[in-house]
Design a protein around this motif. Structure first.
Motif, PDB file in Angstrom:
ATOM      1  N   VAL A  11       0.846  -1.199   0.000  1.00 31.98           N
ATOM      2  CA  VAL A  11       0.000   0.000   0.000  1.00 31.98           C
ATOM      3  C   VAL A  11       0.882   1.250   0.000  1.00 31.98           C
ATOM      4  O   VAL A  11       0.656   2.182  -0.782  1.00 31.98           O
ATOM      5  N   GLU A  12       1.904   1.270   0.844  1.00 35.42           N
ATOM      6  CA  GLU A  12       2.811   2.418   0.901  1.00 35.42           C
ATOM      7  C   GLU A  12       3.515   2.634  -0.440  1.00 35.42           C
ATOM      8  O   GLU A  12       3.673   3.775  -0.892  1.00 35.42           O
ATOM      9  N   TRP A  26       1.098   4.244  -2.839  1.00 29.46           N
ATOM     10  CA  TRP A  26       0.923   5.655  -2.493  1.00 29.46           C
ATOM     11  C   TRP A  26       2.095   6.475  -3.014  1.00 29.46           C
ATOM     12  O   TRP A  26       1.902   7.537  -3.604  1.00 29.46           O
ATOM     13  N   TYR A  62       0.364   9.925  -3.926  1.00 31.26           N
ATOM     14  CA  TYR A  62      -0.821  10.083  -3.094  1.00 31.26           C
ATOM     15  C   TYR A  62      -0.416  10.370  -1.650  1.00 31.26           C
ATOM     16  O   TYR A  62       0.436   9.683  -1.094  1.00 31.26           O
ATOM     17  N   PRO A  69      -1.879  10.146   1.898  1.00 28.83           N
ATOM     18  CA  PRO A  69      -3.045   9.584   2.579  1.00 28.83           C
ATOM     19  C   PRO A  69      -3.556  10.515   3.675  1.00 28.83           C
ATOM     20  O   PRO A  69      -2.808  11.343   4.209  1.00 28.83           O
ATOM     21  N   THR A  70      -4.819  10.353   3.987  1.00 26.54           N
ATOM     22  CA  THR A  70      -5.367  11.080   5.135  1.00 26.54           C
ATOM     23  C   THR A  70      -4.738  10.490   6.392  1.00 26.54           C
ATOM     24  O   THR A  70      -4.151   9.401   6.360  1.00 26.54           O
ATOM     25  N   ASN A  80      -6.230   9.128   8.891  1.00 26.41           N
ATOM     26  CA  ASN A  80      -6.851   7.835   9.201  1.00 26.41           C
ATOM     27  C   ASN A  80      -6.359   6.730   8.272  1.00 26.41           C
ATOM     28  O   ASN A  80      -6.144   5.603   8.698  1.00 26.41           O
ATOM     29  N   GLU A  81      -6.191   7.037   6.980  1.00 23.89           N
ATOM     30  CA  GLU A  81      -5.657   6.042   6.054  1.00 23.89           C
ATOM     31  C   GLU A  81      -4.234   5.644   6.473  1.00 23.89           C
ATOM     32  O   GLU A  81      -3.888   4.459   6.483  1.00 23.89           O
ATOM     33  N   TYR A  82      -3.452   6.654   6.805  1.00 24.95           N
ATOM     34  CA  TYR A  82      -2.074   6.407   7.223  1.00 24.95           C
ATOM     35  C   TYR A  82      -2.043   5.551   8.486  1.00 24.95           C
ATOM     36  O   TYR A  82      -1.308   4.576   8.576  1.00 24.95           O
ATOM     37  N   LYS A  83      -2.866   5.921   9.467  1.00 26.83           N
ATOM     38  CA  LYS A  83      -2.888   5.213  10.748  1.00 26.83           C
ATOM     39  C   LYS A  83      -3.268   3.750  10.557  1.00 26.83           C
ATOM     40  O   LYS A  83      -2.632   2.857  11.114  1.00 26.83           O
ATOM     41  N   VAL A  84      -4.289   3.492   9.766  1.00 23.59           N
ATOM     42  CA  VAL A  84      -4.730   2.118   9.525  1.00 23.59           C
ATOM     43  C   VAL A  84      -3.601   1.307   8.888  1.00 23.59           C
ATOM     44  O   VAL A  84      -3.309   0.181   9.316  1.00 23.59           O
ATOM     45  N   ASN A  85      -2.942   1.872   7.884  1.00 19.04           N
ATOM     46  CA  ASN A  85      -1.888   1.126   7.209  1.00 19.04           C
ATOM     47  C   ASN A  85      -0.631   1.008   8.070  1.00 19.04           C
ATOM     48  O   ASN A  85       0.029  -0.028   8.063  1.00 19.04           O
TER      49      ASN A  85
END
Length: 171
Positions: free
Chosen positions: A96-97, A100, A105, A107-108, A110-115
């Motif tokens: 995913v990283e 991005w 990209y 990430p928001t 929250n997107e960053y935190k989840v990943n």
């Protein structure tokens, strides 16, 4: 081999894996590499650069060592599959990283935190360290891999400490 030695090998492997996704593969190579790990299929890495083949071999050897370390106690039947599951999740996060980065990209939060919870590697390390422990049971691993809140929080703290240390080193 002791738990600390195995944990050290695992940390070294995780660092090499991180560097591979950050700097040593094209997106196509990384997609194939990730798929090879997820399928546990050596045939998928035949067209990849030698460095990725070596890393895949390191992963296989690490799993074999964990199996040897836990076999005598009868724990290899559940420790190794959980280790592989943790590695699968870990590499998916790195993929995913990589996407991005390629897409530019941002990430928001929250997107960053989840990943980033996926890429801290806490479950990988816990599997390696706890797996060789005297009192380890399948229930312990079921709990670790049940999306436990404490594992999530430990992962977030670990990630932010990593960012903070990098900030200090850059000063």
């Amino acid at each position: 081999m002791g738990r600390r030695m195995m944990t050290g090998k695992t940390i070294a492997f995780m660092t090499i894996l991180d560097d591979t996704y950050d700097a040593y593969g094209t997106i196509h190579e990384l997609e194939l590499f990730t798929e090879a790990i997820l399928r546990w299929d050596i045939n998928l890495i035949k067209s990849l650069p030698q460095c990725m083949k070596v890393i895949f071999d390191m992963l296989v050897e690490l799993c074999e060592e964990i199996e040897l370390m836990t076999k005598e106690s009868g724990k290899s039947s559940f420790v190794v599959p959980y280790f592989k599951q943790a590695i699968f999740t870990f590499t998916k996060g790195y993929m995913v990283e990589a996407r991005w980065c390629l897409e530019g990209y941002i990430p928001t939060y929250n997107e960053y935190k989840v990943n980033e919870i996926l890429t801290t590697g806490i479950p990988v390390l816990l599997t390696t360290f706890i797996g060789a422990g005297k009192f380890t049971t399948k229930d312990v691993f079921d709990w670790i891999f049940s999306d436990s809140k404490i594992i999530e929080v430990a992962s977030v703290i670990g990630r932010f400490l990593d960012v903070f240390v990098q900030f200090l080193l850059d000063i």
